[in-house]
Design a protein around this motif. Structure first.
Motif, PDB file in Angstrom:
ATOM      1  N   TYR A  12      50.292  38.620  45.619  1.00 50.04           N
ATOM      2  CA  TYR A  12      49.262  38.937  46.606  1.00 50.04           C
ATOM      3  C   TYR A  12      47.840  38.808  46.052  1.00 50.04           C
ATOM      4  O   TYR A  12      46.877  38.824  46.808  1.00 50.04           O
ATOM      5  CB  TYR A  12      49.428  40.383  47.114  1.00 50.04           C
ATOM      6  CG  TYR A  12      50.594  40.607  48.027  1.00 50.04           C
ATOM      7  CD1 TYR A  12      50.451  40.449  49.400  1.00 50.04           C
ATOM      8  CD2 TYR A  12      51.827  40.996  47.538  1.00 50.04           C
ATOM      9  CE1 TYR A  12      51.505  40.682  50.257  1.00 50.04           C
ATOM     10  CE2 TYR A  12      52.893  41.221  48.383  1.00 50.04           C
ATOM     11  CZ  TYR A  12      52.726  41.058  49.745  1.00 50.04           C
ATOM     12  OH  TYR A  12      53.776  41.283  50.589  1.00 50.04           O
ATOM     13  N   PHE A  13      47.691  38.760  44.734  1.00 53.44           N
ATOM     14  CA  PHE A  13      46.375  38.854  44.120  1.00 53.44           C
ATOM     15  C   PHE A  13      45.370  37.801  44.584  1.00 53.44           C
ATOM     16  O   PHE A  13      44.224  38.156  44.873  1.00 53.44           O
ATOM     17  CB  PHE A  13      46.482  38.861  42.601  1.00 53.44           C
ATOM     18  CG  PHE A  13      47.090  40.130  42.045  1.00 53.44           C
ATOM     19  CD1 PHE A  13      47.453  41.195  42.862  1.00 53.44           C
ATOM     20  CD2 PHE A  13      47.292  40.257  40.695  1.00 53.44           C
ATOM     21  CE1 PHE A  13      48.007  42.353  42.344  1.00 53.44           C
ATOM     22  CE2 PHE A  13      47.834  41.418  40.159  1.00 53.44           C
ATOM     23  CZ  PHE A  13      48.195  42.464  40.981  1.00 53.44           C
ATOM     24  N   PRO A  14      45.737  36.526  44.689  1.00 56.37           N
ATOM     25  CA  PRO A  14      44.734  35.551  45.159  1.00 56.37           C
ATOM     26  C   PRO A  14      44.197  35.875  46.550  1.00 56.37           C
ATOM     27  O   PRO A  14      42.987  35.793  46.793  1.00 56.37           O
ATOM     28  CB  PRO A  14      45.483  34.221  45.142  1.00 56.37           C
ATOM     29  CG  PRO A  14      46.561  34.414  44.128  1.00 56.37           C
ATOM     30  CD  PRO A  14      46.969  35.863  44.265  1.00 56.37           C
ATOM     31  N   SER A  15      45.077  36.288  47.460  1.00 58.70           N
ATOM     32  CA  SER A  15      44.608  36.594  48.814  1.00 58.70           C
ATOM     33  C   SER A  15      43.809  37.897  48.851  1.00 58.70           C
ATOM     34  O   SER A  15      42.872  38.027  49.641  1.00 58.70           O
ATOM     35  CB  SER A  15      45.771  36.635  49.813  1.00 58.70           C
ATOM     36  OG  SER A  15      46.701  37.629  49.471  1.00 58.70           O
ATOM     37  N   GLY A  21      36.798  40.210  48.272  1.00 59.10           N
ATOM     38  CA  GLY A  21      35.646  39.797  47.489  1.00 59.10           C
ATOM     39  C   GLY A  21      35.438  40.487  46.151  1.00 59.10           C
ATOM     40  O   GLY A  21      34.335  40.466  45.621  1.00 59.10           O
ATOM     41  N   ARG A  22      36.476  41.108  45.635  1.00 57.64           N
ATOM     42  CA  ARG A  22      36.385  41.764  44.331  1.00 57.64           C
ATOM     43  C   ARG A  22      37.560  41.307  43.481  1.00 57.64           C
ATOM     44  O   ARG A  22      38.668  41.130  43.996  1.00 57.64           O
ATOM     45  CB  ARG A  22      36.442  43.290  44.486  1.00 57.64           C
ATOM     46  CG  ARG A  22      35.232  43.849  45.221  1.00 57.64           C
ATOM     47  CD  ARG A  22      35.395  45.285  45.595  1.00 57.64           C
ATOM     48  NE  ARG A  22      35.280  46.167  44.442  1.00 57.64           N
ATOM     49  CZ  ARG A  22      35.328  47.502  44.537  1.00 57.64           C
ATOM     50  NH1 ARG A  22      35.497  48.081  45.713  1.00 57.64           N
ATOM     51  NH2 ARG A  22      35.220  48.239  43.461  1.00 57.64           N
ATOM     52  N   PRO A  23      37.349  41.155  42.180  1.00 54.91           N
ATOM     53  CA  PRO A  23      38.466  40.733  41.316  1.00 54.91           C
ATOM     54  C   PRO A  23      39.535  41.820  41.206  1.00 54.91           C
ATOM     55  O   PRO A  23      39.242  43.020  41.344  1.00 54.91           O
ATOM     56  CB  PRO A  23      37.809  40.472  39.961  1.00 54.91           C
ATOM     57  CG  PRO A  23      36.505  41.167  39.998  1.00 54.91           C
ATOM     58  CD  PRO A  23      36.108  41.300  41.443  1.00 54.91           C
ATOM     59  N   ILE A  24      40.738  41.404  40.925  1.00 51.52           N
ATOM     60  CA  ILE A  24      41.859  42.336  40.801  1.00 51.52           C
ATOM     61  C   ILE A  24      41.582  43.381  39.724  1.00 51.52           C
ATOM     62  O   ILE A  24      41.960  44.542  39.874  1.00 51.52           O
ATOM     63  CB  ILE A  24      43.167  41.565  40.508  1.00 51.52           C
ATOM     64  CG1 ILE A  24      43.586  40.754  41.751  1.00 51.52           C
ATOM     65  CG2 ILE A  24      44.291  42.511  40.092  1.00 51.52           C
ATOM     66  CD1 ILE A  24      43.796  41.577  43.013  1.00 51.52           C
ATOM     67  N   HIS A  56      48.494  44.807  50.976  1.00 51.27           N
ATOM     68  CA  HIS A  56      47.637  44.537  49.826  1.00 51.27           C
ATOM     69  C   HIS A  56      47.468  45.788  48.969  1.00 51.27           C
ATOM     70  O   HIS A  56      47.552  45.729  47.735  1.00 51.27           O
ATOM     71  CB  HIS A  56      46.277  44.016  50.276  1.00 51.27           C
ATOM     72  CG  HIS A  56      46.317  42.615  50.769  1.00 51.27           C
ATOM     73  ND1 HIS A  56      45.322  42.076  51.550  1.00 51.27           N
ATOM     74  CD2 HIS A  56      47.231  41.624  50.610  1.00 51.27           C
ATOM     75  CE1 HIS A  56      45.623  40.814  51.833  1.00 51.27           C
ATOM     76  NE2 HIS A  56      46.777  40.524  51.279  1.00 51.27           N
ATOM     77  N   ALA A  57      47.232  46.923  49.608  1.00 49.86           N
ATOM     78  CA  ALA A  57      47.077  48.177  48.870  1.00 49.86           C
ATOM     79  C   ALA A  57      48.362  48.517  48.120  1.00 49.86           C
ATOM     80  O   ALA A  57      48.331  48.893  46.943  1.00 49.86           O
ATOM     81  CB  ALA A  57      46.701  49.303  49.827  1.00 49.86           C
TER      82      ALA A  57
END
Length: 70
Positions: A12-15, A21-24, A56-57
């Motif tokens: 899921y990280f790329p999406s 708008g923030r890095p993982i 995502h969360a």
């Protein structure tokens, strides 16, 4: 280096990065800063305080908690 697709929460990280708008690394640090809260408390925090969708969360929290156990 392999060409195998990424599996699990990290898929899921790329999406997540694109949508929010923030890095993982920022998201994982935010969750780590709230430990030892429970899984669903952390998911609720990301949803309520940052407007993140449940999937995502959940992916970020699952990833952080799995790293914490390793």
């Amino acid at each position: 280096m392999t060409n195998e697709p990424i599996k699990g929460p990290a898929s899921y990280f790329p999406s997540i990065e694109k949508k929010y708008g923030r890095p993982i690394a920022e998201w994982t640090a935010l969750v780590q800063g709230r430990l030892p809260a429970k899984h669903m408390e952390l998911v609720a925090m990301l949803k309520q305080e940052h407007g993140m969708g449940h999937g995502h969360a959940n992916a970020i929290v699952a990833y952080v908690l799995a790293q914490d156990k390793a």
